[in-house]
Design a protein around this motif. Structure first.
Motif, PDB file in Angstrom:
ATOM      1  N   UNK A 132     -11.400  -4.425 -35.522  1.00 51.65           N
ATOM      2  CA  UNK A 132     -12.222  -3.203 -35.551  1.00 51.65           C
ATOM      3  C   UNK A 132     -13.117  -3.118 -34.321  1.00 51.65           C
ATOM      4  N   UNK A 133     -13.660  -4.263 -33.908  1.00 53.26           N
ATOM      5  CA  UNK A 133     -14.521  -4.266 -32.721  1.00 53.26           C
ATOM      6  C   UNK A 133     -13.726  -3.886 -31.474  1.00 53.26           C
ATOM      7  N   UNK A 139     -12.408   2.881 -27.985  1.00 54.64           N
ATOM      8  CA  UNK A 139     -12.905   4.243 -28.196  1.00 54.64           C
ATOM      9  C   UNK A 139     -14.071   4.539 -27.259  1.00 54.64           C
ATOM     10  N   UNK A 140     -14.952   3.556 -27.057  1.00 53.18           N
ATOM     11  CA  UNK A 140     -16.099   3.743 -26.160  1.00 53.18           C
ATOM     12  C   UNK A 140     -15.624   4.001 -24.736  1.00 53.18           C
ATOM     13  N   UNK A 173     -22.801   3.186 -31.287  1.00 55.75           N
ATOM     14  CA  UNK A 173     -22.181   3.865 -30.151  1.00 55.75           C
ATOM     15  C   UNK A 173     -20.668   3.968 -30.351  1.00 55.75           C
ATOM     16  N   UNK A 174     -20.087   2.999 -31.080  1.00 58.99           N
ATOM     17  CA  UNK A 174     -18.654   3.060 -31.380  1.00 58.99           C
ATOM     18  C   UNK A 174     -18.339   4.247 -32.296  1.00 58.99           C
ATOM     19  N   UNK A 175     -19.204   4.467 -33.287  1.00 62.53           N
ATOM     20  CA  UNK A 175     -19.003   5.604 -34.190  1.00 62.53           C
ATOM     21  C   UNK A 175     -19.156   6.926 -33.443  1.00 62.53           C
ATOM     22  N   UNK A 176     -20.131   6.969 -32.534  1.00 60.65           N
ATOM     23  CA  UNK A 176     -20.339   8.197 -31.756  1.00 60.65           C
ATOM     24  C   UNK A 176     -19.140   8.461 -30.845  1.00 60.65           C
ATOM     25  N   UNK A 177     -18.606   7.394 -30.257  1.00 57.50           N
ATOM     26  CA  UNK A 177     -17.430   7.539 -29.399  1.00 57.50           C
ATOM     27  C   UNK A 177     -16.254   8.088 -30.197  1.00 57.50           C
TER      28      UNK A 177
END
Length: 203
Positions: A132-133, A139-140, A173-177
């Protein structure tokens, strides 16, 4: 951090799927003395319910199937033939018991099965977390490239914008990306649909 080792199996629910013979008799009697709650069944029993048992005993001298991957399986073996040992390995039994079953050795089999299975489960969770990371990092990077292209800014500035925006929304920031990429994909689909509609309306 040191993993907690389990050595008390009192109250654990055991599903024993074995032929009705001396081996099963000794096994069940010993398990009950150790405080386990035992449910006895034949090798071909089909009424197993996932989530209702903590350990499963199967006969590796005949073909068997893993009833629940979240539960450790202990395989009984009467002959150390490569084909039977391979069966145990393929099904990833967490421990084995040799026939004829004796009272000595059953606690060891339980000890190894429960703790080995626990280690496997933790390692699986760790791999899923790392996966997941890694996906989040990808994604970022994609989102940074999109912002750089859309806003004509440097990668540092694109990352700063994402960081500020994610903090404002109180998400990682991952969720925002992921939101940026999802919105971009949705916009592309809408644009494609609109273009198709315009094309079909042309005389």
């Amino acid at each position: 951090m040191t993993s907690q080792i389990r050595s008390n199996f009192r109250g654990a629910r055991a599903w024993v799927a074995l032929p009705e013979d001396r081996n099963r008799e000794v096994l069940v009697r010993t398990l009950e003395r150790l405080g386990l709650l035992v449910s006895e069944h034949g090798p071909d029993a089909t009424d197993f319910v996932a989530g209702m048992h903590d350990v499963v005993f199967v006969d590796a001298d005949q073909d068997f199937m893993v009833l629940d991957s979240d539960v450790p399986h202990i395989a009984l073996i009467g002959m150390e033939a490569p084909s039977r040992l391979a069966r145990v390995v393929r099904h990833r039994a967490a421990s084995v018991l040799m026939k004829p079953v004796r009272a000595t050795g059953i606690f060891t089999a339980l000890f190894l099965a429960f703790n080995e299975h626990s280690i496997r489960q933790r390692e699986l969770m760790d791999r899923e977390t790392l996966s997941r990371r890694a996906e989040g990092r990808r994604a970022v990077v994609k989102a940074i490239l999109k912002i750089m292209n859309d806003d004509d800014v440097s990668d540092d500035e694109a990352y700063r914008k994402m960081r500020v925006a994610s903090m404002a929304k109180r998400i990682s920031i991952e969720e925002f990306a992921a939101e940026i990429l999802a919105a971009s994909t949705s916009s592309m689909r809408l644009a494609g649909t609109a273009a198709h509609e315009r094309k079909t309306k042309q005389p």
